[in-house]
Design a protein around this motif. Structure first.
Motif, PDB file in Angstrom:
ATOM      1  N   GLN A 227      38.618  43.073  49.748  1.00 16.23           N
ATOM      2  CA  GLN A 227      39.289  44.320  49.382  1.00 16.23           C
ATOM      3  C   GLN A 227      40.550  44.049  48.568  1.00 16.23           C
ATOM      4  N   LEU A 228      41.273  42.984  48.940  1.00 16.87           N
ATOM      5  CA  LEU A 228      42.468  42.625  48.178  1.00 16.87           C
ATOM      6  C   LEU A 228      42.100  42.225  46.757  1.00 16.87           C
ATOM      7  N   MET A 229      41.009  41.474  46.608  1.00 13.67           N
ATOM      8  CA  MET A 229      40.580  41.060  45.278  1.00 13.67           C
ATOM      9  C   MET A 229      40.156  42.264  44.428  1.00 13.67           C
ATOM     10  N   ALA A 230      39.552  43.251  45.073  1.00 12.30           N
ATOM     11  CA  ALA A 230      39.166  44.468  44.347  1.00 12.30           C
ATOM     12  C   ALA A 230      40.412  45.199  43.839  1.00 12.30           C
TER      13      ALA A 230
ATOM     14  N   THR B 135      41.778  43.220  40.895  1.00 11.84           N
ATOM     15  CA  THR B 135      40.922  43.419  39.721  1.00 11.84           C
ATOM     16  C   THR B 135      41.187  44.757  39.064  1.00 11.84           C
ATOM     17  N   ALA B 136      41.299  45.814  39.862  1.00 11.95           N
ATOM     18  CA  ALA B 136      41.528  47.148  39.304  1.00 11.95           C
ATOM     19  C   ALA B 136      42.872  47.225  38.574  1.00 11.95           C
ATOM     20  N   GLN B 137      43.911  46.667  39.173  1.00  7.21           N
ATOM     21  CA  GLN B 137      45.229  46.726  38.542  1.00  7.21           C
ATOM     22  C   GLN B 137      45.280  45.857  37.289  1.00  7.21           C
ATOM     23  N   ALA B 138      44.664  44.670  37.349  1.00 11.96           N
ATOM     24  CA  ALA B 138      44.648  43.792  36.178  1.00 11.96           C
ATOM     25  C   ALA B 138      43.823  44.408  35.051  1.00 11.96           C
ATOM     26  N   ARG B 139      42.733  45.089  35.401  1.00  9.38           N
ATOM     27  CA  ARG B 139      41.885  45.713  34.373  1.00  9.38           C
ATOM     28  C   ARG B 139      42.679  46.792  33.616  1.00  9.38           C
TER      29      ARG B 139
ATOM     30  N   ARG C 277      45.911  46.917  33.119  1.00  9.58           N
ATOM     31  CA  ARG C 277      46.963  46.322  32.290  1.00  9.58           C
ATOM     32  C   ARG C 277      46.403  45.476  31.148  1.00  9.58           C
ATOM     33  N   ALA C 278      45.148  45.031  31.286  1.00 10.55           N
ATOM     34  CA  ALA C 278      44.548  44.231  30.217  1.00 10.55           C
ATOM     35  C   ALA C 278      43.852  45.093  29.174  1.00 10.55           C
ATOM     36  N   ALA C 279      43.624  46.365  29.452  1.00 15.69           N
ATOM     37  CA  ALA C 279      42.921  47.240  28.511  1.00 15.69           C
ATOM     38  C   ALA C 279      43.627  47.336  27.160  1.00 15.69           C
ATOM     39  N   PRO C 280      44.979  47.409  27.080  1.00 11.88           N
ATOM     40  CA  PRO C 280      45.636  47.454  25.764  1.00 11.88           C
ATOM     41  C   PRO C 280      45.398  46.201  24.926  1.00 11.88           C
ATOM     42  N   LEU C 281      44.955  45.115  25.543  1.00 17.04           N
ATOM     43  CA  LEU C 281      44.665  43.893  24.795  1.00 17.04           C
ATOM     44  C   LEU C 281      43.244  43.881  24.249  1.00 17.04           C
ATOM     45  N   GLY C 282      42.484  44.925  24.533  1.00 17.10           N
ATOM     46  CA  GLY C 282      41.088  44.936  24.126  1.00 17.10           C
ATOM     47  C   GLY C 282      40.204  44.119  25.048  1.00 17.10           C
ATOM     48  N   LEU C 283      40.692  43.838  26.242  1.00 19.13           N
ATOM     49  CA  LEU C 283      39.974  43.012  27.212  1.00 19.13           C
ATOM     50  C   LEU C 283      39.531  43.866  28.392  1.00 19.13           C
ATOM     51  N   GLU C 284      38.424  43.480  28.985  1.00 17.46           N
ATOM     52  CA  GLU C 284      37.953  44.085  30.233  1.00 17.46           C
ATOM     53  C   GLU C 284      37.916  42.999  31.297  1.00 17.46           C
ATOM     54  N   VAL C 285      38.719  43.153  32.332  1.00 14.28           N
ATOM     55  CA  VAL C 285      38.697  42.211  33.463  1.00 14.28           C
ATOM     56  C   VAL C 285      37.551  42.617  34.377  1.00 14.28           C
ATOM     57  N   ILE C 286      36.579  41.726  34.507  1.00 19.77           N
ATOM     58  CA  ILE C 286      35.382  42.040  35.287  1.00 19.77           C
ATOM     59  C   ILE C 286      35.577  41.731  36.760  1.00 19.77           C
ATOM     60  N   ASP C 287      36.215  40.606  37.044  1.00 21.36           N
ATOM     61  CA  ASP C 287      36.354  40.215  38.449  1.00 21.36           C
ATOM     62  C   ASP C 287      37.481  39.211  38.565  1.00 21.36           C
ATOM     63  N   VAL C 288      38.172  39.237  39.706  1.00 24.69           N
ATOM     64  CA  VAL C 288      39.213  38.269  40.028  1.00 24.69           C
ATOM     65  C   VAL C 288      38.922  37.738  41.419  1.00 24.69           C
ATOM     66  N   ARG C 289      38.944  36.420  41.562  1.00 27.06           N
ATOM     67  CA  ARG C 289      38.669  35.789  42.859  1.00 27.06           C
ATOM     68  C   ARG C 289      39.684  34.686  43.129  1.00 27.06           C
ATOM     69  N   LEU C 290      40.023  34.528  44.413  1.00 27.91           N
ATOM     70  CA  LEU C 290      40.875  33.413  44.817  1.00 27.91           C
ATOM     71  C   LEU C 290      40.024  32.161  44.962  1.00 27.91           C
ATOM     72  N   LYS C 291      40.478  31.074  44.362  1.00 31.40           N
ATOM     73  CA  LYS C 291      39.764  29.799  44.505  1.00 31.40           C
ATOM     74  C   LYS C 291      40.243  29.039  45.729  1.00 31.40           C
ATOM     75  N   GLN C 292      41.532  29.008  45.917  1.00 36.12           N
ATOM     76  CA  GLN C 292      42.103  28.186  46.987  1.00 36.12           C
ATOM     77  C   GLN C 292      43.289  28.907  47.594  1.00 36.12           C
ATOM     78  N   THR C 293      43.375  28.822  48.912  1.00 43.86           N
ATOM     79  CA  THR C 293      44.516  29.375  49.641  1.00 43.86           C
ATOM     80  C   THR C 293      45.003  28.311  50.604  1.00 43.86           C
ATOM     81  N   ALA C 294      46.217  27.815  50.390  1.00 46.32           N
ATOM     82  CA  ALA C 294      46.719  26.706  51.208  1.00 46.32           C
ATOM     83  C   ALA C 294      48.201  26.913  51.475  1.00 46.32           C
ATOM     84  N   LEU C 295      48.704  26.121  52.411  1.00 44.36           N
ATOM     85  CA  LEU C 295      50.128  26.152  52.727  1.00 44.36           C
ATOM     86  C   LEU C 295      50.879  25.238  51.765  1.00 44.36           C
TER      87      LEU C 295
END
Length: 295
Positions: free
Chosen positions: A144-147, A150-154, A156-174
């Motif tokens: 849900q956090l990634m969704a 993704t929505a917020q990044a999409r 803000r990226a629209a004025p660049l002519g870009l569509e953000v399809i998906d954002v995922r965390l690769k690694q979460t560490a201390l």
């Protein structure tokens, strides 16, 4: 001869001009026709296309889904437990004309730098918002956090002519400085749990041992009681047999009792008895004649 000599160069020049005015748009890309830096045409359909030779140029952009890996950043969830996260995003160029105006000559590399500048603040904002803890980030609720990111990044990226399809965390560490303290806390918790288990085990062992000792005492007491009863019954039976034997033949009974006394008194290799020679103890050894019943 002179005409043919002029025609051939003209044909070559015309062919060169024709070739330079034709270009092919691949199905995996989009193209812009520029004239002195200004956009004159957008070619999105694959196939042949034309441009003015020498005056116009073609700039091509990838029409496939692209990916970008962000640099690791630190985030602080609402429980103040800092985490180091890095993410990757899938995006594509949807509006090449707007994309060209936004990034200029920088192309896809400049677009990725701009996109990373959008993604990292959104990751920090969402993962650091109220109600989001480190456990939430590390659990299945992370989708849900990634969704949200993704929505917020999409947007803000629209004025660049870009569509953000998906954002995922690769690694979460201390962070490195927190790892040792976290490991020490985890070790202390495990040691405490182990101590509790050992204490519970010792308590259970004491209960089992006490029950076993009580059972042993009860069994020994019952066995001793049964043995004493059996021994008493045997003694009574023996005494009864002795009484019957004494009543039946007094001389034989005295002879048997004397032999038993000899056996018990002369045990061992160094047995010694100091008796008077005329003691009645050796009456059956001193004489082969039976004693009279009245003696």
């Amino acid at each position: 001869m002179k005409k043919s000599a002029l025609v051939i160069p003209l044909i070559v020049i015309a062919g060169a001009i024709l070739v330079s005015s034709v270009f092919i748009v691949d199905e995996r890309e989009k193209a812009l026709v520029l004239q002195f830096g200004q956009i004159k045409a957008v070619k999105e359909e694959p196939g042949l296309a034309f441009k003015l030779p020498l005056i116009q140029e073609v700039v091509r952009y990838d029409d496939r889904i692209l990916s970008i890996d962000t640099d690791p950043i630190e985030v602080t969830p609402s429980d103040d437990r800092r985490l180091v996260v890095d993410a990757f995003a899938r995006y594509r160029i949807t509006d090449v004309e707007q994309f060209r105006r936004a990034v200029g000559l920088g192309g896809e590399r400049a677009a990725e730098d701009r996109l990373e500048g959008i993604l990292n603040p959104q990751i920090r904002a969402v993962l650091g918002s109220d109600g989001v803890t480190s456990n939430t980030i590390l659990s299945a609720d992370r989708a849900q956090l990634m969704a949200r990111i993704t929505a917020q990044a999409r947007a803000r990226a629209a004025p660049l002519g870009l569509e953000v399809i998906d954002v995922r965390l690769k690694q979460t560490a201390l962070p490195e400085q927190n790892l040792e303290a976290t490991f020490a806390r985890m070790r202390a918790e495990r040691e405490r749990e182990a101590a509790d288990e050992i204490a519970r085990g010792e308590e259970a062992a004491q209960r089992v041992r006490a029950a076993a000792d009580r059972t042993v005492v009860e069994l020994v007491s019952e066995a001793t009681r049964d043995a004493e009863v059996t021994r008493g019954e045997a003694d009574a039976q023996r005494n009864g047999i002795f009484a019957e034997a004494f009543g039946a033949d007094q001389e034989f009974f005295e002879f048997y009792r004397s032999l038993t006394a000899y056996q018990r008194s002369l045990k061992g290799e160094n047995s010694m008895l100091v008796l008077s020679p005329d003691s009645e103890f050796f009456d059956y050894l001193n004489s082969d004649q039976p004693r009279e019943a009245d003696r």
